[in-house]
Write a protein that holds these residues in place. Structure first.
Motif, PDB file in Angstrom:
ATOM      1  N   VAL A  44      -5.650  20.364  53.457  1.00  0.00           N
ATOM      2  CA  VAL A  44      -5.248  21.696  53.012  1.00  0.00           C
ATOM      3  C   VAL A  44      -6.446  22.336  52.314  1.00  0.00           C
ATOM      4  CG1 VAL A  44      -3.698  23.019  51.517  1.00  0.00           C
ATOM      5  CG2 VAL A  44      -2.857  20.972  52.685  1.00  0.00           C
ATOM      6  N   TYR A  67      -3.302  28.151  49.096  1.00  0.00           N
ATOM      7  CA  TYR A  67      -3.207  26.932  49.897  1.00  0.00           C
ATOM      8  C   TYR A  67      -3.078  27.338  51.364  1.00  0.00           C
ATOM      9  CZ  TYR A  67      -2.052  25.131  45.297  1.00  0.00           C
ATOM     10  OH  TYR A  67      -2.079  24.826  43.956  1.00  0.00           O
ATOM     11  N   TYR A  69      -2.778  25.995  55.136  1.00  0.00           N
ATOM     12  CA  TYR A  69      -2.397  24.789  55.862  1.00  0.00           C
ATOM     13  C   TYR A  69      -2.931  24.746  57.285  1.00  0.00           C
ATOM     14  CZ  TYR A  69       0.675  24.518  51.874  1.00  0.00           C
ATOM     15  OH  TYR A  69       1.153  24.480  50.591  1.00  0.00           O
TER      16      TYR A  69
END
Length: 87
Positions: A44, A67, A69
């Motif tokens: 991540v 964040y 992904y």
């Protein structure tokens, strides 16, 4: 405050941070966004930002963690691929 960005919102976007930045400027009161750190943890991508207003003398600086992904052509449109946490 949390902001979630789906795969559909990022389709055709070259840099996901452009979308993140646009959404952060929608948060009232901030004139500047500064990147503090960027790293990868367990696949991540994590970016730390700070939001502040250059016209107001204040200690009111917001810390932001982004964040990412990742995504590809097979990622469903409704899947959250970016989470933004404004503290």
């Amino acid at each position: 405050m949390n902001i979630n960005i789906t795969a559909a919102e990022l389709r055709g976007v070259v840099d996901y941070m452009d979308v993140v930045t646009e959404k952060l400027y929608d948060v009232d009161g901030w004139t500047d966004i500064e990147q503090v750190n960027r790293s990868e943890m367990g696949g991540v991508e994590v970016t730390e930002l700070r939001l502040y207003n250059r016209y107001i003398e204040s200690d009111d600086i917001k810390r932001v963690h982004v964040y990412y992904y990742g995504m590809n052509d097979e990622t469903p449109d409704d899947k959250i691929v970016v989470e933004v946490d404004v503290a």
